[in-house]
Design a protein around this motif. Structure first.
Motif, PDB file in Angstrom:
ATOM      1  N   ALA A  47      -2.334  12.937  12.335  1.00 12.56           N
ATOM      2  CA  ALA A  47      -2.693  13.068  13.749  1.00 12.56           C
ATOM      3  C   ALA A  47      -3.173  14.476  14.076  1.00 12.56           C
ATOM      4  O   ALA A  47      -3.915  14.678  15.036  1.00 12.56           O
ATOM      5  CB  ALA A  47      -1.501  12.704  14.631  1.00 12.56           C
ATOM      6  N   GLY A  48      -2.753  15.461  13.284  1.00 16.57           N
ATOM      7  CA  GLY A  48      -3.146  16.835  13.548  1.00 16.57           C
ATOM      8  C   GLY A  48      -4.512  17.204  13.015  1.00 16.57           C
ATOM      9  O   GLY A  48      -4.949  18.340  13.192  1.00 16.57           O
ATOM     10  N   ARG A  49      -5.189  16.265  12.381  1.00 15.34           N
ATOM     11  CA  ARG A  49      -6.506  16.561  11.812  1.00 15.34           C
ATOM     12  C   ARG A  49      -7.607  16.053  12.734  1.00 15.34           C
ATOM     13  O   ARG A  49      -7.502  14.972  13.305  1.00 15.34           O
ATOM     14  CB  ARG A  49      -6.636  15.912  10.438  1.00 15.34           C
ATOM     15  N   GLU A  50      -8.659  16.827  12.835  1.00  9.43           N
ATOM     16  CA  GLU A  50      -9.785  16.418  13.674  1.00  9.43           C
ATOM     17  C   GLU A  50     -10.512  15.235  13.052  1.00  9.43           C
ATOM     18  O   GLU A  50     -10.955  14.321  13.754  1.00  9.43           O
ATOM     19  CB  GLU A  50     -10.746  17.593  13.856  1.00  9.43           C
ATOM     20  N   THR A  51     -10.643  15.257  11.729  1.00 10.75           N
ATOM     21  CA  THR A  51     -11.271  14.177  10.976  1.00 10.75           C
ATOM     22  C   THR A  51     -10.423  13.899   9.744  1.00 10.75           C
ATOM     23  O   THR A  51      -9.889  14.822   9.131  1.00 10.75           O
ATOM     24  CB  THR A  51     -12.699  14.561  10.534  1.00 10.75           C
ATOM     25  N   VAL A  52     -10.290  12.630   9.392  1.00  8.68           N
ATOM     26  CA  VAL A  52      -9.485  12.242   8.233  1.00  8.68           C
ATOM     27  C   VAL A  52     -10.421  11.824   7.103  1.00  8.68           C
ATOM     28  O   VAL A  52     -11.308  10.983   7.295  1.00  8.68           O
ATOM     29  CB  VAL A  52      -8.530  11.083   8.585  1.00  8.68           C
ATOM     30  N   LEU A  53     -10.241  12.423   5.932  1.00 10.53           N
ATOM     31  CA  LEU A  53     -11.051  12.069   4.773  1.00 10.53           C
ATOM     32  C   LEU A  53     -10.615  10.713   4.227  1.00 10.53           C
ATOM     33  O   LEU A  53      -9.432  10.358   4.280  1.00 10.53           O
ATOM     34  CB  LEU A  53     -10.917  13.132   3.687  1.00 10.53           C
ATOM     35  N   GLN A  54     -11.571   9.970   3.698  1.00  9.55           N
ATOM     36  CA  GLN A  54     -11.229   8.682   3.092  1.00  9.55           C
ATOM     37  C   GLN A  54     -10.167   8.855   2.007  1.00  9.55           C
ATOM     38  O   GLN A  54      -9.249   8.039   1.880  1.00  9.55           O
ATOM     39  CB  GLN A  54     -12.476   8.025   2.500  1.00  9.55           C
ATOM     40  N   ALA A  55     -10.280   9.930   1.244  1.00 10.11           N
ATOM     41  CA  ALA A  55      -9.328  10.165   0.155  1.00 10.11           C
ATOM     42  C   ALA A  55      -7.901  10.340   0.665  1.00 10.11           C
ATOM     43  O   ALA A  55      -6.938  10.066  -0.063  1.00 10.11           O
ATOM     44  CB  ALA A  55      -9.753  11.394  -0.643  1.00 10.11           C
ATOM     45  N   ASP A  56      -7.749  10.778   1.926  1.00  3.32           N
ATOM     46  CA  ASP A  56      -6.414  10.975   2.494  1.00  3.32           C
ATOM     47  C   ASP A  56      -5.695   9.655   2.754  1.00  3.32           C
ATOM     48  O   ASP A  56      -4.493   9.645   3.046  1.00  3.32           O
ATOM     49  CB  ASP A  56      -6.511  11.761   3.809  1.00  3.32           C
ATOM     50  N   LEU A  57      -6.431   8.536   2.672  1.00  6.75           N
ATOM     51  CA  LEU A  57      -5.822   7.226   2.898  1.00  6.75           C
ATOM     52  C   LEU A  57      -5.193   6.654   1.631  1.00  6.75           C
ATOM     53  O   LEU A  57      -4.510   5.627   1.692  1.00  6.75           O
ATOM     54  CB  LEU A  57      -6.880   6.241   3.421  1.00  6.75           C
ATOM     55  N   GLN A  58      -5.413   7.307   0.502  1.00  3.90           N
ATOM     56  CA  GLN A  58      -4.893   6.812  -0.766  1.00  3.90           C
ATOM     57  C   GLN A  58      -3.377   6.612  -0.692  1.00  3.90           C
ATOM     58  O   GLN A  58      -2.632   7.524  -0.310  1.00  3.90           O
ATOM     59  CB  GLN A  58      -5.234   7.797  -1.891  1.00  3.90           C
ATOM     60  N   ASP A  59      -2.939   5.400  -1.019  1.00  3.20           N
ATOM     61  CA  ASP A  59      -1.522   5.017  -1.067  1.00  3.20           C
ATOM     62  C   ASP A  59      -0.836   5.027   0.303  1.00  3.20           C
ATOM     63  O   ASP A  59       0.396   4.922   0.380  1.00  3.20           O
ATOM     64  CB  ASP A  59      -0.735   5.925  -2.030  1.00  3.20           C
ATOM     65  N   ALA A  60      -1.601   5.152   1.387  1.00  3.41           N
ATOM     66  CA  ALA A  60      -0.993   5.145   2.724  1.00  3.41           C
ATOM     67  C   ALA A  60      -0.493   3.742   3.067  1.00  3.41           C
ATOM     68  O   ALA A  60      -1.043   2.736   2.619  1.00  3.41           O
ATOM     69  CB  ALA A  60      -2.011   5.607   3.764  1.00  3.41           C
ATOM     70  N   ARG A  61       0.569   3.696   3.864  1.00  4.85           N
ATOM     71  CA  ARG A  61       1.102   2.421   4.341  1.00  4.85           C
ATOM     72  C   ARG A  61       0.207   1.924   5.478  1.00  4.85           C
ATOM     73  O   ARG A  61      -0.055   2.657   6.429  1.00  4.85           O
ATOM     74  CB  ARG A  61       2.539   2.607   4.828  1.00  4.85           C
ATOM     75  N   PHE A  62      -0.248   0.670   5.379  1.00  2.00           N
ATOM     76  CA  PHE A  62      -1.244   0.144   6.316  1.00  2.00           C
ATOM     77  C   PHE A  62      -0.768  -1.138   6.988  1.00  2.00           C
ATOM     78  O   PHE A  62      -0.094  -1.974   6.376  1.00  2.00           O
ATOM     79  CB  PHE A  62      -2.552  -0.159   5.581  1.00  2.00           C
ATOM     80  N   VAL A  63      -1.149  -1.264   8.263  1.00  2.00           N
ATOM     81  CA  VAL A  63      -1.075  -2.527   8.988  1.00  2.00           C
ATOM     82  C   VAL A  63      -2.510  -3.048   9.066  1.00  2.00           C
ATOM     83  O   VAL A  63      -3.397  -2.348   9.564  1.00  2.00           O
ATOM     84  CB  VAL A  63      -0.501  -2.337  10.409  1.00  2.00           C
ATOM     85  N   VAL A  64      -2.749  -4.261   8.567  1.00  2.00           N
ATOM     86  CA  VAL A  64      -4.112  -4.781   8.448  1.00  2.00           C
ATOM     87  C   VAL A  64      -4.222  -6.103   9.201  1.00  2.00           C
ATOM     88  O   VAL A  64      -3.308  -6.935   9.135  1.00  2.00           O
ATOM     89  CB  VAL A  64      -4.488  -4.996   6.962  1.00  2.00           C
ATOM     90  N   PRO A  65      -5.323  -6.318   9.937  1.00  2.00           N
ATOM     91  CA  PRO A  65      -5.514  -7.618  10.591  1.00  2.00           C
ATOM     92  C   PRO A  65      -5.554  -8.749   9.566  1.00  2.00           C
ATOM     93  O   PRO A  65      -6.210  -8.635   8.523  1.00  2.00           O
ATOM     94  CB  PRO A  65      -6.867  -7.468  11.295  1.00  2.00           C
TER      95      PRO A  65
END
Length: 310
Positions: free
Chosen positions: A176-194
């Motif tokens: 939340a503290g980043r202005e833009t999030v890199l795609q690589a930062d999503l690696q292994d992140a916990r996700f809620v998906v439709p």
């Protein structure tokens, strides 16, 4: 008294050069030569009995009389356009069934309705909102006249618009503290998906980008997804059109490089009737005027972060 009659070509020429700022651009706008525009203006000035345009060092300005004539000319041309539409719209009426994904229903449809109320007041819409899969199925079975969704296989379809997918995270999440999030930062992140809708597209996009995520849960309803993110179950990628003005307890961040999905306008029949065509045009115009801004909550959160780091 002048024997030259004022005609529409003269009025169109005057308005064109005024709005385009010159004879050459005005001529291009109405599809005639510059000499034809000059001839039309001279004829109008002769018919009025007064100069309408002053030319000085390559610049042009309307005279006081020219300003009055231009105002009247606009009114005449607008009245003629209204008369033309009366003839065109005489058979444009009835109910048109439109299937849309939820994001289009909430953001684009209101603008399209205003457009139709202004230009085709005798048309009524029957809005069917559902997932991409549902809208596609309705169109395939001719239950709706027009559909707008991310799936168009086997139907008459055209590209409608493209919308970005944005990252939704809890307001105290590390991203939340980043202005833009890199795609690589999503690696292994916990996700809620439709579970439906754009869920399969999100799976495919992340897979193509080589980003592996931990899908904690799949949900069907948008509000459930927001609640899960707010409760720190995981983060989510959400179509920009699906976001309300404020998502309590969450912030929205763009991704770099961005993910986006295509939406298509589709129908089952080879050709649309006049009413359905008018509705399709209204939705196209509404999509062109759409401008997305991050929710106020995200902007306010940025301000809080700046205050803390100042």
């Amino acid at each position: 008294m002048s024997k030259i009659h004022i005609n529409l070509t003269m009025l169109k020429a005057l308005i064109a050069i005024v709005e385009e700022g010159g004879f050459s651009r005005g001529a291009d706008r109405i599809g005639v030569s510059q000499s034809a525009v000059s001839h039309a203006i001279r004829g109008l000035e002769f018919a009025i009995g007064a100069p309408l345009i002053e030319r000085q060092r390559g610049n042009m300005e309307l005279t006081a009389m020219g300003q009055k004539v231009a105002e009247e000319a606009r009114g005449v041309l607008q009245a003629i356009e209204r008369l033309r539409k009366l003839g065109q719209n005489r058979n444009v009426c009835g109910t048109v069934r439109v299937g849309v994904v939820a994001s289009i229903a909430s953001r684009i449809t209101p603008a399209a309705l205003r457009d139709l109320r202004r230009n085709f007041p005798d048309i009524r819409l029957d809005i069917w909102d559902g997932t991409d899969q549902e809208v596609h199925e309705w169109a395939r079975n001719d239950l709706i006249d027009i559909g707008i969704a991310g799936i168009c296989d086997g139907l008459n379809a055209e590209h409608f618009m493209e919308e970005k997918l944005l990252l939704l995270v809890p307001e105290d999440h590390v991203l939340a503290g980043r202005e833009t999030v890199l795609q690589a930062d999503l690696q292994d992140a916990r996700f809620v998906v439709p579970a439906m809708g754009c869920g399969p597209q999100i799976d495919r996009m992340l897979g193509d980008a080589g980003v592996a995520i931990d899908v904690v849960v799949r949900v069907r309803e948008k509000e459930t997804l927001f609640s899960m993110v707010r409760s720190h179950v995981g983060v989510a990628m959400v179509p920009e059109l699906a976001l309300p003005a404020i998502v309590d307890g969450c912030v929205v961040r763009p991704l770099d490089p961005p993910f986006s999905r295509k939406l298509f306008l589709m129908h089952g029949d080879a050709s649309l009737n006049s009413s359905a065509r008018a509705v399709a045009d209204a939705f196209r115009r509404a999509s062109c005027s759409f401008a997305f801004c991050l929710p106020d909550e995200a902007i306010q959160d940025d301000a809080r972060i700046e205050e803390k780091t100042a």
